[in-house]
Scaffold this motif. Structure first.
Motif, PDB file in Angstrom:
ATOM      1  N   GLN A   1      -2.892  28.670 -50.084  1.00 53.18           N
ATOM      2  CA  GLN A   1      -1.655  28.664 -50.830  1.00 53.18           C
ATOM      3  C   GLN A   1      -1.295  27.198 -51.025  1.00 53.18           C
TER       4      GLN A   1
ATOM      5  N   ASP B   1       1.337  24.400 -52.771  1.00 54.97           N
ATOM      6  CA  ASP B   1       2.589  24.234 -53.493  1.00 54.97           C
ATOM      7  C   ASP B   1       2.406  23.116 -54.510  1.00 54.97           C
ATOM      8  N   GLN B   2       3.194  23.143 -55.476  1.00 50.74           N
ATOM      9  CA  GLN B   2       3.088  22.202 -56.593  1.00 50.74           C
ATOM     10  C   GLN B   2       3.366  20.776 -56.150  1.00 50.74           C
TER      11      GLN B   2
ATOM     12  N   SER C   1       2.829  19.232 -53.181  1.00 49.84           N
ATOM     13  CA  SER C   1       1.749  18.661 -52.375  1.00 49.84           C
ATOM     14  C   SER C   1       0.509  18.415 -53.251  1.00 49.84           C
TER      15      SER C   1
END
Length: 185
Positions: free
Chosen positions: A169, A171-172, A174
């Protein structure tokens, strides 16, 4: 018979005359005619001398004098024409030298004008090239910036897809930080 006798007398007389003529010889050698011959010789010589002295020789002398005058005049004219020809040649040479000098000046002026036009054209061409170069560099910078943005967006999308494909998963924030750090160097 009388006629024969007369004919004989005539023949005798003619023979005697011929004999007398033969006895005397040539008339030029007969000393009795020398004074007469000398007289006419002297008269002939005097007449010939007078004709030559008074008529022929003055005419010959005048012809010779005229001829000498003509020759002297022709020589003087020839000398005068020779001097005129030398003067004309000198004038021609001077005119030719002046024309060459003038032609060289015209050529030099034409070269200067052409060089001036060439320099102006070079300056104009340099200005046009500089303007086009600046325009091209601006376009390249735009394209480069657009390409960086596109690469960055593709890299971010690819990173998200890779992480998702690996089962993680992402996140945008990171992913954007990781891509930005990698693109900087």
């Amino acid at each position: 018979m009388a006629t024969e006798h007369e004919a004989g007398d005539v023949a005798v007389t003619a023979g005697a005359s011929a004999h007398n003529a033969d006895a005397a010889g040539m008339p030029q050698l007969d000393f009795s005619t020398y004074p007469n011959q000398i007289f006419w010789l002297l008269v002939s010589l005097v007449v010939i001398y007078w004709v030559l002295a008074k008529v022929a020789l003055p005419r010959i002398a005048s012809v010779l004098a005229d001829r000498q005058g003509t020759i002297s005049g022709d020589l003087a004219s020839a000398e005068e024409f020779k001097l005129k020809a030398k003067e004309a040649e000198a004038a021609y040479e001077k005119a030719l030298a002046d024309a060459r000098t003038k032609a060289q000046a015209i050529v030099a002026q034409a070269r200067a004008d052409i060089q001036k036009d060439v320099d102006a054209a070079i300056v104009k061409a340099d200005a046009e090239i500089a303007a086009k170069t600046a325009e091209s560099q601006a376009r390249i910078a735009e394209i480069e910036a657009g390409a960086k943005e596109a690469v960055e967006a593709v890299a971010k999308d690819a990173a998200v897809e890779i992480v998702s494909a690996l089962g993680g998963q992402a996140d945008q924030a990171s992913v954007a930080a990781a891509v930005d750090e990698r693109l900087k160097g």
